[in-house]
Design a protein around this motif. Sequence first.
Motif, mmCIF file in Angstrom:
data_model
loop_
_atom_site.group_PDB
_atom_site.id
_atom_site.type_symbol
_atom_site.label_atom_id
_atom_site.label_comp_id
_atom_site.label_asym_id
_atom_site.label_seq_id
_atom_site.Cartn_x
_atom_site.Cartn_y
_atom_site.Cartn_z
ATOM 1 N N LYS A 10 32.151 43.324 53.568
ATOM 2 C CA LYS A 10 31.939 42.751 52.236
ATOM 3 C C LYS A 10 33.256 42.203 51.697
ATOM 4 O O LYS A 10 34.332 42.782 51.941
ATOM 5 C CB LYS A 10 31.384 43.803 51.280
ATOM 6 C CG LYS A 10 29.976 44.261 51.617
ATOM 7 C CD LYS A 10 29.472 45.265 50.605
ATOM 8 C CE LYS A 10 28.013 45.637 50.882
ATOM 9 N NZ LYS A 10 27.855 46.300 52.195
ATOM 10 N N LEU A 41 28.264 29.990 42.869
ATOM 11 C CA LEU A 41 27.912 30.889 43.967
ATOM 12 C C LEU A 41 27.417 30.101 45.168
ATOM 13 O O LEU A 41 26.631 29.162 45.039
ATOM 14 C CB LEU A 41 26.859 31.892 43.512
ATOM 15 C CG LEU A 41 27.265 32.811 42.345
ATOM 16 C CD1 LEU A 41 26.093 33.703 41.944
ATOM 17 C CD2 LEU A 41 28.475 33.658 42.714
ATOM 18 N N PRO A 47 29.408 33.760 36.663
ATOM 19 C CA PRO A 47 29.988 34.927 37.354
ATOM 20 C C PRO A 47 31.475 35.084 37.070
ATOM 21 O O PRO A 47 32.233 34.102 37.049
ATOM 22 C CB PRO A 47 29.748 34.620 38.833
ATOM 23 C CG PRO A 47 28.655 33.612 38.862
ATOM 24 C CD PRO A 47 28.813 32.797 37.610
ATOM 25 N N THR A 102 32.374 38.904 41.889
ATOM 26 C CA THR A 102 31.302 38.707 42.867
ATOM 27 C C THR A 102 31.500 39.595 44.084
ATOM 28 O O THR A 102 32.598 40.090 44.349
ATOM 29 C CB THR A 102 31.250 37.240 43.335
ATOM 30 O OG1 THR A 102 32.470 36.927 44.031
ATOM 31 C CG2 THR A 102 31.077 36.284 42.157
ATOM 32 N N ARG A 103 30.408 39.732 44.838
ATOM 33 C CA ARG A 103 30.434 40.438 46.122
ATOM 34 C C ARG A 103 29.665 39.597 47.138
ATOM 35 O O ARG A 103 28.580 39.090 46.845
ATOM 36 C CB ARG A 103 29.807 41.831 45.995
ATOM 37 C CG ARG A 103 29.690 42.568 47.330
ATOM 38 C CD ARG A 103 29.183 43.983 47.160
ATOM 39 N NE ARG A 103 27.865 44.031 46.548
ATOM 40 C CZ ARG A 103 27.181 45.159 46.335
ATOM 41 N NH1 ARG A 103 27.712 46.324 46.653
ATOM 42 N NH2 ARG A 103 25.987 45.116 45.777
ATOM 43 N N HIS A 104 30.220 39.482 48.343
ATOM 44 C CA HIS A 104 29.583 38.670 49.378
ATOM 45 C C HIS A 104 29.563 39.451 50.685
ATOM 46 O O HIS A 104 30.599 39.953 51.134
ATOM 47 C CB HIS A 104 30.363 37.363 49.580
ATOM 48 C CG HIS A 104 29.732 36.424 50.545
ATOM 49 N ND1 HIS A 104 30.429 35.813 51.565
ATOM 50 C CD2 HIS A 104 28.447 35.982 50.653
ATOM 51 C CE1 HIS A 104 29.612 35.020 52.258
ATOM 52 N NE2 HIS A 104 28.416 35.116 51.722
ATOM 53 N N ALA A 125 27.399 34.481 47.514
ATOM 54 C CA ALA A 125 27.860 35.716 46.883
ATOM 55 C C ALA A 125 26.906 36.142 45.780
ATOM 56 O O ALA A 125 26.167 35.325 45.215
ATOM 57 C CB ALA A 125 29.253 35.516 46.308
ATOM 58 N N GLN A 126 26.945 37.425 45.450
ATOM 59 C CA GLN A 126 26.138 37.986 44.374
ATOM 60 C C GLN A 126 27.042 38.349 43.201
ATOM 61 O O GLN A 126 28.132 38.900 43.395
ATOM 62 C CB GLN A 126 25.391 39.240 44.854
ATOM 63 C CG GLN A 126 24.441 38.984 46.010
ATOM 64 C CD GLN A 126 23.338 38.016 45.645
ATOM 65 O OE1 GLN A 126 22.703 38.147 44.597
ATOM 66 N NE2 GLN A 126 23.120 37.027 46.509
#
Length: 676
Positions: free
Chosen positions: A580, A551, A569, A572-574, A554-555
């Motif tokens: 997004k 990462l 991960p 992911t989402r950033h 990103a989450q």
Amino acid sequence: MSVSKNVKLPHLFYGGDYNPEQWPEEVWKDDMRLMKKAGVNIVSIGIFSWAVLQPGPDSYDFAWMDRLMDLLAESGIMADLATATASPPAWMAKLHSESLPVDENGARYAQGSRQHYCPNSKAFRLYGQRLVRKLAERYKDHPALAMWHINNEYACHISRCFCDECTREFRVWLEKRYGTLDELNARWGTNFWSQKYYGWDEIGLPGKTPTYANPGQQLDYMRFMSDSLLDAYLGEYRILKEITPELPIMTNLMGAFKPLDQFEWAKHMDVITWDSYPEPTAGIPVFAAMQHDLMRGLKAGQPFILMEQVTSQVNWRQQNPLKRPGVMRLWSYQTIAHGGDGVMFFQWRQSKAGAEKFHGAMVTHTGDENSRIYREVEQLGQELRRLDALVDARVEAEVAIIFDWHNWWALELDSKPSRDVLYLEQIKQYYKALFERNVGVDFVRPDADLSRYKLVLAPALYMIAPGVQANLEAYVQGGGTLLTTFFSGIVDENDRIHLGGYPAPLRKLLGLCVEEFDPMLPGQTNGISVSGFGDLRGEFACNLWADLIRLEGAQPIAAFTSDFFAGSPAVTRHTFGQGKAYYVGTQAEAGFTSGLIGAILGEAGVQAPLEAPAGVELSVRRGADGARYLFALNHNASAVQAELPEGRFADLISGRELAGSLELAPNEVVILQKRQ
């Protein structure tokens, strides 16, 4: 140009391939009677008639075509007149054997089937263009002529040729593309395996090689063959435009068909037409719907024409089951729901002889109107007469999927981490999740303006060509939502690695680095766990591929559960600017993909036009006047019910008015317009 708004035919197209040269002329008059009874308003003629129109290199016979064109005009039926170049006559193969294509083993194909020509053959182009000019000059003012149909299903059987003419033309194409050998050598990376070229005449075609051919060479050869076929098309197109500039010109494409860069072809087609043949017992034709949307996307939403489908059964699969009663009608309306301005068939009358004599038709071997098939044909034709309001109405879509033929070619070249990563299969997974939620989809190029979409998906976008990175970043920066998947952002337009850590051009946008990837063996699985993203939670199976993700902003949404990267991960989402970017680093089971798409749609504010039971397909088309038409198609074997929004609605097909709820019988279709 809107072909359906052509002054000669301001209706939805309805008809099929008509081959009267196969029949005595006394049959033609009965054909006219049956066509009018069925509501046929246009037929495609002359597609495979070159040998009949031109008995020899210097002789022509148009008398029968004159009588046919006059008969169509008298009957009020328009002609989609083909150039007949899809199947050269035997005399050409005899006089010019070099016009026959050559396979990768150096073997020359024989005459006796169809499409037996090399697109770069000078003889093929010379004789074909002479015929086209004579047809155009002869029929340019004929009242039956509505549209030109060039060739037929380009590359259907011969998508590659390895003859001497193609070799020479490939070198010319490369020199025009790269300018210098130094540039070509750099783009192809020819210092690998001692492949460096010092003369253009040293370069051959990537035919039969001891092991892997140069990837850059293979990719450019695919481009070259698509361009060669397009150039053959354009040779005919330019003649027709010169003589009949006001008439629409097209060729029938084949949907998600790998050999042709159809976005490039679409620039030279006034209307997109294509041929669709889903297997009739495989359930809801999701892939057909996807291809309708892809064909509509070739010209930025302009309606298309379904040039070929079958009424009953084809003849070319291992087994060829019938379409069940009502299915032909249902699938025809699916075409219109996804942006079709017409549905046509191969063919009008079922052939007595030849390779396709068992292929279904609008008039079967019974020869009359008493068959089940003809009765369904007549019902559909009479219904379509009531639907002029749909002509040129555009499909509503807030979601787009990026599609790129060059990416497809490059992704599926040999010598890859996994040969099981197939472009269409990756696209299909995400399209199916959207289809099942009744969310409209456009297909767009990677460099398209994405600003109007709330969500853009780019599965397996292996190739990032110049300008694509900036386009995706601008879209998300401005508030858009992007989803891409594993093995994306890997190479440039010449299949050279983007250095700097995968996916180098997308690292900033996605907020991550893929340090390694692990293609899985057949039967091997892993798992992913998600604690809660919208309504999505729990553990799910995954296979095919696993990314080792680091990462960089990103989450994580989901994590792998097994092997040495357990806990790392997987999805992911950033946040990037106002938007997004999502990344899926594996191939998850359908339940996860559906849940993920549902959660992202909810976050992006995208909804179906109506709540409907499973198996009910919904789509919306909007006319230039703002009128909105809601299609509801029941693919279920039983009746279903759905609640309608407040107000009263008219069904364009039946004329009945509806309010409160909608009940759909099996295979039933309604097209609803809200009453004022």
